[in-house]
Motif scaffolding. Structure first.
Motif, PDB file in Angstrom:
ATOM      1  N   ARG A 347       0.834  -1.203   0.000  1.00  0.00           N
ATOM      2  CA  ARG A 347       0.000   0.000   0.000  1.00  0.00           C
ATOM      3  C   ARG A 347       0.870   1.255   0.000  1.00  0.00           C
ATOM      4  O   ARG A 347       1.952   1.295   0.590  1.00  0.00           O
ATOM      5  N   ASN A 365      -5.631   2.472  -2.666  1.00  0.00           N
ATOM      6  CA  ASN A 365      -6.829   1.680  -2.986  1.00  0.00           C
ATOM      7  C   ASN A 365      -8.101   2.358  -2.490  1.00  0.00           C
ATOM      8  O   ASN A 365      -9.139   1.728  -2.342  1.00  0.00           O
ATOM      9  N   THR A 367      -8.916   3.492   0.371  1.00  0.00           N
ATOM     10  CA  THR A 367      -9.317   3.237   1.749  1.00  0.00           C
ATOM     11  C   THR A 367      -8.641   4.257   2.661  1.00  0.00           C
ATOM     12  O   THR A 367      -7.701   4.959   2.257  1.00  0.00           O
ATOM     13  N   LYS A 369      -6.862   4.853   6.557  1.00  0.00           N
ATOM     14  CA  LYS A 369      -6.321   4.319   7.800  1.00  0.00           C
ATOM     15  C   LYS A 369      -5.932   5.482   8.706  1.00  0.00           C
ATOM     16  O   LYS A 369      -5.375   6.482   8.230  1.00  0.00           O
ATOM     17  N   ALA A 400      -8.501  -0.918   7.664  1.00  0.00           N
ATOM     18  CA  ALA A 400      -9.082   0.253   7.005  1.00  0.00           C
ATOM     19  C   ALA A 400     -10.342   0.651   7.762  1.00  0.00           C
ATOM     20  O   ALA A 400     -11.072  -0.192   8.285  1.00  0.00           O
ATOM     21  N   SER A 402     -14.035   1.469   8.292  1.00  0.00           N
ATOM     22  CA  SER A 402     -15.226   0.997   7.577  1.00  0.00           C
ATOM     23  C   SER A 402     -16.146   2.174   7.275  1.00  0.00           C
ATOM     24  O   SER A 402     -16.675   2.815   8.187  1.00  0.00           O
ATOM     25  N   THR A 408     -15.942   3.954  -0.849  1.00  0.00           N
ATOM     26  CA  THR A 408     -14.525   4.287  -0.755  1.00  0.00           C
ATOM     27  C   THR A 408     -14.396   5.785  -0.514  1.00  0.00           C
ATOM     28  O   THR A 408     -15.387   6.515  -0.539  1.00  0.00           O
TER      29      THR A 408
END
Length: 751
Positions: A347, A365, A367, A369, A400, A402, A408
């Motif tokens: 990533r 991607n 997402t 974090k 990640a 939610s 996304t």
């Protein structure tokens, strides 16, 4: 009353680093534009960071019509609502029923930045307006008065911050009690509280709270010789800049190592510790920066390899180092010794945002974090645990956030004690501390600190219609190919994979000479063609080319440069054939026979005929033809049509200024320029005074850019016929345009 104005969080500041010194390369106002991969896809994930900002206890968003709504704590007027009421807390107005922030007739917003108790917006005309807490000059109005907390203070009554004669802004960033702007000449000016040197002017003075401190009196931050700025990020009491060579320098409070100098001393507060003499932060061997974000007492950067490094205050794991130690406050902690933040196997980061005590990253991607302090659920993991402060908490062990089934993220902003994300469907979700309504949930509950509060259970912010603005500039054009000719080159490319939400209106072709880091714009007028013939090149000199696309939002990322090519002199070889005509030669021989008696002489005649064979000889002849470069034969100046002015506005927008900056490269002292504006046809045949002023604005700006122009302003009734735009070589035809609110610029070379 003793007010508590602590930390702030800024959105990231990203730019294209191509070492091209012209205004269109500044991507900072859009907080994006770093070309991480060849497609330019990263640009759009980062550019949307400008549309959302989480302050200490309030949140502001830019809607799809480029208006702004703010919600959360309103005690100092930071919501711009004309009251001190909170919005979104279930007591005052909801986000849905609240009004947009009034910023002036016809004005729209390009980007927004929120601090502890004040907010600043960069407007469509490249001016800045600020509102909220004014006691320490952070609003920049030469007083200590709050703005936006009572009626009659917003809209046209709220003036633009004075940045200096002729100066406009490319980017804004807001700290806890100070504000900074990146100007159109790539300089930086800061105002507000300067007690730690966060204004970068060599003193601890507060600026902007008294008369005659702004405008030309406001001193720009001095950087090292030859350096200019491409992006800025303000933390609580420190400020960082991304320079034109992709290096980073920070100034202000250094107590926890947030300045990255391996020390705890402040910078920018005195003549003995200036920004100009401060070394660039060591990010590691060969590493440079693409993005910055400054939090309360820590700083994070996305590097040129799309990894993340953070330094400064390490409490609660906000640095993502797996420990709580401060980094950057002691020797040998930066450079190669500073580890990258582990965001997961394979990533990389597309955007970064630092809050008071937590940090969030938008990954490749799409997402999100987050790590650091988990109180109130600001990390979004259904508990209040801090993450990143212990072993085995980062990397693939860090989940990640939610955001809901199939959802996304497009952008992320870490605030004081809450976090907000823009989702792929243009909606907004916020989590963490909701005590002042900053989550927009119409209550004061914390969200994300208990199980089952995230994902599909996390409600979107009800906006009252519409969605967030998600339009961006285009991604980079693809597959740039150049073919050499004689004093010219044919350059072709493929369209961007994504136009950013609006059609591409122009392609900008640039070239560099002999591998130089300096790029120049080829002025070919306006064209949406996927190829261009670049003329006036010098033979036997190498050139590289690159292309970017322009839409209604801005100029997008630049494509990777073409393979270097070298124009050459055209050589024509002519073969001449010479044929020798056959020749016949006749030789006559007479023989007389001897006689001993008288006899009649006998004469014998022999005829010999020799034929010389036909000979064909080919004699090569070389003829060299040198074509004189077109620009030396005749100088042609293109005609352009300036983008439409906003309703009831004659001031030039940032987009118009960028267009005129590029066009001015065609002009020289003594050239004659005509600026023509158009009014609607009417029975009296009268033109609008506003349209006259629009034409004046255009010609005035060009005459400032190029000294010695002969300018003429014309206001006419709109023509019915098609307008054509000329260019060097053959230019594209303009389709029938609505010329109302536009200005046509024609120029004629001087003698």
């Amino acid at each position: 009353m003793n007010r508590r104005h602590v930390a702030v969080l800024t959105t990231i500041a990203l730019v294209i680093f191509s070492n091209v010194h012209n205004a269109r390369d500044a991507r900072a106002d859009t907080a994006g534009g770093a070309l991480i991969d060849a497609t330019g896809a990263s640009t759009q994930s980062q550019v949307r960071m400008r549309y959302i900002t989480a302050g200490d206890s309030h949140t502001c968003i830019v809607l799809s019509d480029n208006s702004v709504k703010c919600f959360g704590m309103g005690s100092e007027g930071q919501l711009g609502s004309g009251t001190t009421d909170n919005i979104g807390d279930g007591v005052g107005l909801s986000v849905a029923t609240s009004s947009v922030v009034l910023l002036g007739t016809g004005r729209t917003v390009r980007s927004i930045s929120a601090g502890a108790s004040h907010t600043c917006a960069l407007l469509d005309n490249a001016t800045v307006k600020c509102w909220g807490y004014g006691a320490v000059g952070a609003l920049g109005y030469g007083s200590m008065t709050n703005r936006g907390d009572s009626t009659g203070q917003m809209g046209d009554s709220l003036s633009a911050v004075s940045l200096g004669a002729g100066r406009t802004a490319l980017q804004i960033t807001v700290g806890s009690q100070h504000s900074c702007a990146l100007l159109d000449n790539f300089s930086v000016k800061c105002w507000g509280r300067g007690n730690y040197g966060q204004l970068g002017i060599g003193s601890t003075a507060t600026i902007g709270d008294g008369a005659s401190e702004m405008g030309d009196s406001l001193v720009a931050v001095a950087f090292a010789a030859g350096r200019s700025v491409r992006a800025i990020a303000a933390g609580s009491n420190h400020t960082c800049a991304l320079l034109d060579n992709a290096s980073v320098v920070c100034w202000g409070r250094g107590t926890y190592g947030q300045l990255g100098q391996g020390a705890t001393t402040n910078i920018g507060h005195s003549s003995s510790a200036t920004v100009a003499t401060t070394l660039a932060i060591d990010l590691g061997s060969g590493r440079t920066a693409l993005a910055l974000s400054a939090g309360d007492a820590h700083t994070c950067a996305i590097l040129d390899n799309a990894t993340v490094k953070c330094w400064g205050f390490g409490s609660n794991g906000r640095l993502g180092s797996g420990a709580t130690a401060n980094l950057g406050d002691g020797a040998s902690e930066m450079g190669n010794s500073l580890a990258v933040v582990d965001v997961g196997s394979g990533r990389t980061a597309r955007a970064i945002s630092a809050g008071i005590a937590h940090t969030c990253a938008l990954l490749d991607n799409a997402t999100v974090k987050c790590w650091g302090e988990g109180t109130s659920g600001r990390l979004g993991y259904g508990d209040q645990n801090s993450l990143g402060d212990g072993a085995n908490e980062m990397g693939t062990n860090l989940a990640a956030v939610s955001l809901g089934t199939g959802r996304t993220a497009l952008a992320i902003s870490a605030g004081g004690t809450h976090t907000c994300a823009v989702l792929d469907n243009g909606s907004v979700k916020c989590w963490g501390d909701g005590s002042s309504g900053q989550l927009g949930s119409n209550n004061v509950l914390s969200v994300g600190d208990d199980a089952s509060e995230m994902g599909d259970s996390l409600a979107v912010v009800a906006l009252g219609g519409g969605s967030l603005n998600t339009d961006t500039e285009p991604t980079a054009p693809q597959s740039v190919v150049a073919v050499a000719g004689d004093t010219q080159a044919t350059v072709s490319w493929s369209a961007p994979a994504n136009n950013g939400g609006s059609v591409v209106t122009d392609y900008i072709v640039e070239y560099s000479v002999s591998g130089s880091a300096t790029w120049s714009v080829f002025n070919d007028g306006v064209s949406t063609s996927l190829s261009a013939t670049v003329t006036g090149l010098i033979n036997d000199t190498s050139y590289s080319f690159r292309v970017s696309a322009l839409n209604a939002v801005n100029t997008g990322a630049t494509a990777l440069a073409s393979t270097s090519i070298t124009p050459v002199t055209t050589t024509t070889t002519t073969t001449t054939t010479t044929t020798v005509v056959p020749t016949t030669t006749t030789t006559t021989t007479t023989t007389v026979a001897p006689t001993t008696t008288t006899t009649i002489p006998i004469t014998t005649t022999t005829t010999t005929t020799t034929t010389i064979p036909t000979t064909t000889t080919t004699i090569p002849t070389t003829t060299t033809t040198t074509i004189v470069p077109q620009v030396l034969i005749a100088r042609t100046i293109p005609t352009i049509v300036v983008q439409p002015f906003a309703l009831n506005v004659s001031a030039l927008s940032a987009m118009q200024l960028g267009r005129l900056d590029r066009y001015s490269n065609n002009l020289k002292r003594g050239d004659s320029v005509t600026c023509t504006s158009f009014s609607a046809n009417n029975s009296l045949g009268m033109v609008s005074r506003l349209n006259v002023q629009r034409a004046r604005s255009v010609c005035k700006y060009l005459s400032v850019k190029v000294v010695g122009l002969k300018v003429k302003v014309i206001s006419a009734l709109a023509p019915i016929a098609t307008v054509r735009s000329s260019s060097l070589g053959s230019g594209p035809d303009w389709q029938s345009l609505n010329l109302l609110r536009r200005v046509v610029v024609k120029a004629r070379p001087g003698t």
